[in-house]
Write a protein that holds these residues in place. Structure first.
Motif, PDB file in Angstrom:
ATOM      1  N   LEU A   8       0.835  -1.194   0.000  1.00 56.48           N
ATOM      2  CA  LEU A   8       0.000   0.000   0.000  1.00 56.48           C
ATOM      3  C   LEU A   8       0.871   1.245   0.000  1.00 56.48           C
ATOM      4  N   SER A  10       0.571   5.848  -0.365  1.00 58.73           N
ATOM      5  CA  SER A  10      -0.203   7.074  -0.535  1.00 58.73           C
ATOM      6  C   SER A  10       0.743   8.263  -0.451  1.00 58.73           C
ATOM      7  N   LEU A  19      -4.320   5.291   4.174  1.00 59.50           N
ATOM      8  CA  LEU A  19      -3.838   3.911   4.323  1.00 59.50           C
ATOM      9  C   LEU A  19      -4.738   3.128   5.270  1.00 59.50           C
ATOM     10  N   ALA A  22      -7.946   2.277   3.490  1.00 55.19           N
ATOM     11  CA  ALA A  22      -7.743   1.192   2.523  1.00 55.19           C
ATOM     12  C   ALA A  22      -7.652  -0.153   3.235  1.00 55.19           C
ATOM     13  N   GLU A  77      -9.297   1.386  -4.876  1.00 50.57           N
ATOM     14  CA  GLU A  77      -8.478   2.511  -5.334  1.00 50.57           C
ATOM     15  C   GLU A  77      -9.339   3.584  -6.003  1.00 50.57           C
ATOM     16  N   ILE A 105      -4.012   6.703  -3.183  1.00 53.44           N
ATOM     17  CA  ILE A 105      -3.841   5.323  -2.736  1.00 53.44           C
ATOM     18  C   ILE A 105      -3.357   4.459  -3.889  1.00 53.44           C
TER      19      ILE A 105
END
Length: 144
Positions: A8, A10, A19, A22, A77, A105
Motif C-alpha cells: 500500500l 499514498s 492507508l 484502505a 483505489e 492510494i
C-alpha cells in the motif's frame, strides 16, 4: 483460505488516514487482515515529486481468486480517488514505459500463496517488488 500480501502507498492528502481506510476496506471486501507492517515514509519511486509516500504491507487471508483480489483492490483505489491506473500500472511488463504520478492510494498484489502468474493484467510475484525497499522492508517485517 489463501494468503495474499498487498503493498500500500499514498502520497496525496492525509496519507495515514488513507492507508488506514484502505486497510479497513480490504478487510471488509477482500478478507481478514491478519498482519500489518509499520508505516514508512519514502521518496517517490520512478518519478520526481515533492510529495513523499507513506507505505505499508499487509497480509490478508482471502477466499478470492487472484483476479478477484485485483478487481476488488482496483475498485477500492477508484473509490478512494485513484485516477486511471493503467497509465502507470505496475501490472505492465517491467520494461514497458510507465507514467507514475502522485496518488491518494495505490494497492499492489505482491504475493498470492506460492503462485506465479504472468498475465497481461496481473503478475505475481509483483515484478518490481525486489527493486523497491519501500516494499521489501515492510514485507520482511511481517513475514518474520
Amino acid at each position: 483460505m489463501h494468503e495474499v500480501y498487498l503493498g500500500l502507498g499514498s502520497n496525496l492528502g492525509n496519507r495515514e488516514r488513507l492507508l488506514r481506510e484502505a486497510i479497513r476496506l480490504i478487510g471488509e471486501r477482500v478478507g481478514q487482515v491478519s498482519r500489518q507492517s509499520t508505516f514508512i515514509e519514502t521518496e517517490p519511486w520512478g518519478y520526481d515529486s515533492q510529495n513523499k509516500f507513506l507505505n505499508a504491507v499487509i497480509l490478508c487471508h482471502t477466499d478470492q481468486t487472484p483476479q478477484g483480489v485485483l478487481r476488488l483492490t482496483q475498485q477500492i483505489e477508484q473509490e478512494m480517488g485513484r485516477k486511471d491506473k493503467t497509465k502507470g500500472s505496475d501490472t505492465l511488463l517491467p520494461l514497458a514505459p510507465k507514467a507514475y504520478s502522485d496518488r491518494p492510494i495505490d494497492i499492489d498484489i505482491l504475493l498470492y500463496d506460492d503462485l506465479t502468474i504472468d498475465e497481461p493484467d496481473l503478475q505475481i510475484p509483483h515484478p518490481l517488488m525486489r527493486q523497491r525497499e519501500f516494499v521489501m522492508k515492510p514485507l520482511q517485517e511481517i513475514m518474520n
